[in-house]
Design an enzyme around this catalytic site. Structure first.
Site, PDB file in Angstrom:
ATOM      1  N   SER A 101      68.156  19.801  75.798  1.00 18.96           N
ATOM      2  CA  SER A 101      69.170  19.789  76.746  1.00 18.96           C
ATOM      3  C   SER A 101      70.346  18.607  76.890  1.00 18.96           C
ATOM      4  CB  SER A 101      69.484  20.662  77.513  1.00 18.96           C
ATOM      5  OG  SER A 101      68.641  20.776  78.241  1.00 18.96           O
ATOM      6  N   CYS A 140      74.960  23.814  88.260  1.00 18.37           N
ATOM      7  CA  CYS A 140      75.643  22.738  86.444  1.00 18.37           C
ATOM      8  C   CYS A 140      74.412  23.547  85.683  1.00 18.37           C
ATOM      9  CB  CYS A 140      75.961  21.231  87.008  1.00 18.37           C
ATOM     10  SG  CYS A 140      74.608  20.563  86.916  1.00 18.37           S
ATOM     11  N   GLY A 182      72.909  13.215  83.998  1.00 17.78           N
ATOM     12  CA  GLY A 182      74.446  12.980  82.949  1.00 17.78           C
ATOM     13  C   GLY A 182      75.690  12.424  83.862  1.00 17.78           C
TER      14      GLY A 182
END
Ligand SMILES: [Zn+2]
Length: 235
Positions: A42, A159, A14
């Protein structure tokens, strides 16, 4: 003007996705991408150059393919694996700076220590849910251990467990890219710490000073022995 800058990117997730995309528009000559993950469904919403066709493929391969198209002049090499103590020195060799977008604190501390020992800048970031931080450590500025002291020995959420909101990593990856561009321009943003609170819509800058008892800044840490990075939070 020819650039000789070579960047090591730890993590192509990310945070790494926006950094890599923006890096394609920089003066960087070569990027080495290190990651051991494969693309999952995801990931798609926050790892912007991935598509459904990439599911199951190594993220490093996807990054290389994307950068080839986005910026043919950029040299790209990939290392499919984790950034670990036994390979850290070798991986950093020949790079001008390292950008870290790992998803666990053990790797963040390892990158911070390795960059300091190699005397190169480290641009780092972390995000959880709606909040995150990004910053830059120079060889003569505060380091990650001045900021967080050490890897928490208690179990902390990663995370991956707590979740991270897509736009938050987008903002932080953008901030990392901005810090990188400033470094490439000769600016010295060492010790600048950017906090982003997504729900409140607040972006704040503070400065971190060296701690007089920091084991990395005082030279107590001189190697990357494995046990120092064996944290329960490693995911
Ligand atoms: Zn320090």
């Amino acid at each position: 003007m020819t650039s000789r800058h070579r960047v090591l990117m730890v993590g192509a997730g990310g945070l790494g996705s926006p950094v890599l995309r923006l890096l394609a528009d920089s003066t960087v000559e070569h990027v080495t991408v290190v990651d051991d993950d494969v693309v999952e469904e995801s990931n798609l919403h926050r790892q912007t150059f991935l598509t459904e066709r990439d599911l199951g493929r190594p993220k490093t391969e996807c990054a290389k393919e994307h950068l080839r198209k986005a910026c043919p002049r950029l040299g790209v090499s990939i290392v499919e694996g984790r950034f670990i103590p036994s390979t850290a020195v070798e991986l950093l060799d020949g790079h001008t700076l390292v950008i870290e977008g790992a998803d666990n604190l053990a790797t963040k501390f390892l990158v911070a220590d390795a960059a300091r020992l190699a005397e190169i800048p480290a641009v780092q970031a972390g995000a959880i849910r709606w909040n995150g931080w990004a910053w830059c450590a120079l060889p003569d500025s505060a380091c990650l251990r001045c900021l967080f002291e050490d890897i928490p020995r208690d179990r902390v959420e990663t995370c991956a467990e707590a979740g991270v909101v897509g736009p938050v990593v987008g903002v932080l990856g953008g901030l990392q890219a901005a810090l990188m561009f400033r470094l490439l321009e000769g600016d010295r943003p060492g010790g600048e710490l950017w906090h982003y609170h997504g729900l409140e819509g607040v972006l704040r800058k503070t400065w971190v000073r060296r701690r007089s008892d920091c084991p990395l800044c005082t030279g107590e840490i001189r190697d990357l022995r494995t046990e120092r990075y064996a944290a329960p939070c490693a995911a």
